[in-house]
Scaffold this motif. Structure first.
Motif, PDB file in Angstrom:
ATOM      1  N   SER A 107       0.870  -1.185   0.000  1.00 11.28           N
ATOM      2  CA  SER A 107       0.000   0.000   0.000  1.00 11.28           C
ATOM      3  C   SER A 107       0.906   1.233   0.000  1.00 11.28           C
ATOM      4  O   SER A 107       1.921   1.269   0.690  1.00 11.28           O
ATOM      5  N   ILE A 108       0.517   2.215  -0.813  1.00 16.48           N
ATOM      6  CA  ILE A 108       1.352   3.401  -1.016  1.00 16.48           C
ATOM      7  C   ILE A 108       0.512   4.651  -0.823  1.00 16.48           C
ATOM      8  O   ILE A 108      -0.576   4.766  -1.391  1.00 16.48           O
ATOM      9  N   SER A 109       1.010   5.588  -0.039  1.00 16.83           N
ATOM     10  CA  SER A 109       0.414   6.916   0.070  1.00 16.83           C
ATOM     11  C   SER A 109       1.229   7.880  -0.775  1.00 16.83           C
ATOM     12  O   SER A 109       2.458   7.860  -0.726  1.00 16.83           O
ATOM     13  N   VAL A 110       0.532   8.715  -1.536  1.00 19.95           N
ATOM     14  CA  VAL A 110       1.177   9.824  -2.233  1.00 19.95           C
ATOM     15  C   VAL A 110       0.574  11.090  -1.636  1.00 19.95           C
ATOM     16  O   VAL A 110      -0.592  11.393  -1.856  1.00 19.95           O
ATOM     17  N   LEU A 111       1.355  11.785  -0.832  1.00 13.57           N
ATOM     18  CA  LEU A 111       0.880  12.981  -0.146  1.00 13.57           C
ATOM     19  C   LEU A 111       1.043  14.171  -1.089  1.00 13.57           C
ATOM     20  O   LEU A 111       2.141  14.465  -1.534  1.00 13.57           O
ATOM     21  N   THR A 112      -0.075  14.829  -1.382  1.00 16.10           N
ATOM     22  CA  THR A 112      -0.051  15.977  -2.284  1.00 16.10           C
ATOM     23  C   THR A 112      -0.361  17.236  -1.487  1.00 16.10           C
ATOM     24  O   THR A 112      -0.555  17.188  -0.271  1.00 16.10           O
ATOM     25  N   ASP A 113      -0.421  18.352  -2.153  1.00 17.10           N
ATOM     26  CA  ASP A 113      -0.572  19.653  -1.494  1.00 17.10           C
ATOM     27  C   ASP A 113      -2.026  20.092  -1.449  1.00 17.10           C
ATOM     28  O   ASP A 113      -2.642  20.225  -2.498  1.00 17.10           O
ATOM     29  N   PRO A 114      -2.584  20.293  -0.247  1.00 14.00           N
ATOM     30  CA  PRO A 114      -2.033  20.060   1.085  1.00 14.00           C
ATOM     31  C   PRO A 114      -2.495  18.709   1.631  1.00 14.00           C
ATOM     32  O   PRO A 114      -3.513  18.180   1.224  1.00 14.00           O
ATOM     33  N   THR A 115      -1.738  18.169   2.576  1.00 13.29           N
ATOM     34  CA  THR A 115      -2.169  17.015   3.370  1.00 13.29           C
ATOM     35  C   THR A 115      -2.045  17.454   4.823  1.00 13.29           C
ATOM     36  O   THR A 115      -0.942  17.568   5.344  1.00 13.29           O
ATOM     37  N   MET A 116      -3.182  17.738   5.427  1.00 11.64           N
ATOM     38  CA  MET A 116      -3.172  18.359   6.752  1.00 11.64           C
ATOM     39  C   MET A 116      -4.169  17.690   7.697  1.00 11.64           C
ATOM     40  O   MET A 116      -4.971  16.852   7.300  1.00 11.64           O
ATOM     41  N   GLY A 117      -4.143  18.130   8.953  1.00 16.91           N
ATOM     42  CA  GLY A 117      -5.139  17.770   9.951  1.00 16.91           C
ATOM     43  C   GLY A 117      -5.163  16.297  10.291  1.00 16.91           C
ATOM     44  O   GLY A 117      -4.162  15.592  10.216  1.00 16.91           O
ATOM     45  N   GLY A 118      -6.367  15.835  10.666  1.00 16.75           N
ATOM     46  CA  GLY A 118      -6.559  14.456  11.100  1.00 16.75           C
ATOM     47  C   GLY A 118      -6.168  13.428  10.058  1.00 16.75           C
ATOM     48  O   GLY A 118      -5.753  12.320  10.396  1.00 16.75           O
ATOM     49  N   ALA A 132       5.899  11.735  -1.033  1.00 19.05           N
ATOM     50  CA  ALA A 132       5.342  13.085  -1.035  1.00 19.05           C
ATOM     51  C   ALA A 132       5.618  13.739  -2.377  1.00 19.05           C
ATOM     52  O   ALA A 132       6.694  13.557  -2.960  1.00 19.05           O
ATOM     53  N   GLU A 133       4.633  14.483  -2.845  1.00 24.42           N
ATOM     54  CA  GLU A 133       4.822  15.243  -4.069  1.00 24.42           C
ATOM     55  C   GLU A 133       5.711  16.446  -3.763  1.00 24.42           C
ATOM     56  O   GLU A 133       5.602  17.069  -2.708  1.00 24.42           O
ATOM     57  N   GLY A 168      13.148  12.193   7.863  1.00 22.44           N
ATOM     58  CA  GLY A 168      12.806  10.776   7.840  1.00 22.44           C
ATOM     59  C   GLY A 168      11.327  10.456   7.973  1.00 22.44           C
ATOM     60  O   GLY A 168      10.969   9.329   8.313  1.00 22.44           O
ATOM     61  N   LEU A 169      10.452  11.421   7.706  1.00 19.86           N
ATOM     62  CA  LEU A 169       9.014  11.184   7.879  1.00 19.86           C
ATOM     63  C   LEU A 169       8.322  10.691   6.610  1.00 19.86           C
ATOM     64  O   LEU A 169       7.210  10.177   6.676  1.00 19.86           O
ATOM     65  N   VAL A 170       8.959  10.864   5.468  1.00 18.04           N
ATOM     66  CA  VAL A 170       8.452  10.298   4.217  1.00 18.04           C
ATOM     67  C   VAL A 170       9.600   9.524   3.564  1.00 18.04           C
ATOM     68  O   VAL A 170      10.776   9.775   3.850  1.00 18.04           O
TER      69      VAL A 170
END
Length: 193
Positions: A107-118, A132-133, A168-170
């Protein structure tokens, strides 16, 4: 909450979407997968009961079909108009993700702008690989809130994808135009059965 139904209708008409997420089966360079795409144009991609349901179904379907999963995440967090019901989605999505993990598919997450909050505090960072993008803003509370509650001066690259990579978070930062090839390579490297 007063005006919420009208706001939903206005967003549906403006974006031509039913909600802030689309999901389905796709292929990237011949590899079948399940894919989810959150859209920040629909109420900032906020998580509510329907978005949560779609993401749970995405994980469940990927589990049943034994397919890898990619989530493109863009969100301002939980949809506050739904209060606790919106916040509960974070845990129910994580439960569906845990059940998906039994398939041993990637499973892969691609974090785009913005990825915020909960969303950033829950399922966005729980997939096997977190990409991350380039230049995406990623965090929990926004800079304005942090500046208002802290006397500290924030660095220029605060909450950027590049800063998260440095700490080291992404797992990697990839420019949008290179994502397809990059993801195709990851899927081929992690193919199972």
């Amino acid at each position: 909450m007063p005006g919420y139904a009208e706001k939903l209708t206005e967003n549906q008409q403006r974006t031509k979407l039913k909600e802030a997420v689309l999901a389905g089966q796709a292929t990237i360079n011949g590899v079948s997968l399940m894919i989810g795409v959150m859209d920040s144009h629909f109420m900032m991609g906020t998580l509510n009961t329907e978005v949560g349901r779609v993401i749970r179904v995405l994980y469940t379907t990927a589990k049943q079909r034994k397919l890898p999963l990619i989530m493109f995440i863009a969100s301002g967090g939980a949809r506050m108009q739904e209060g606790i019901f919106s916040l509960l989605q974070m845990n129910t999505i994580l439960m569906a993700k845990r059940e998906f993990d039994a398939t041993k598919q990637v499973s892969i997450s691609v974090l785009t702008d913005p990825t915020m909050g909960g969303v950033s505090a829950s399922f966005a960072f729980k997939n096997d690989l977190v990409i991350a993008e380039k230049n995406a803003q990623i965090g929990f509370a926004g800079q304005r809130v942090i500046k208002a509650t802290s006397a500290d001066k924030l660095p220029a690259n605060f909450q950027t994808a590049e800063d998260l990579l440095q700490h080291g978070l992404v797992d990697d930062v990839v420019a949008r135009e290179h994502l397809r090839g990059y993801l195709a390579t990851l899927l081929k490297l992690h193919q199972r059965g």
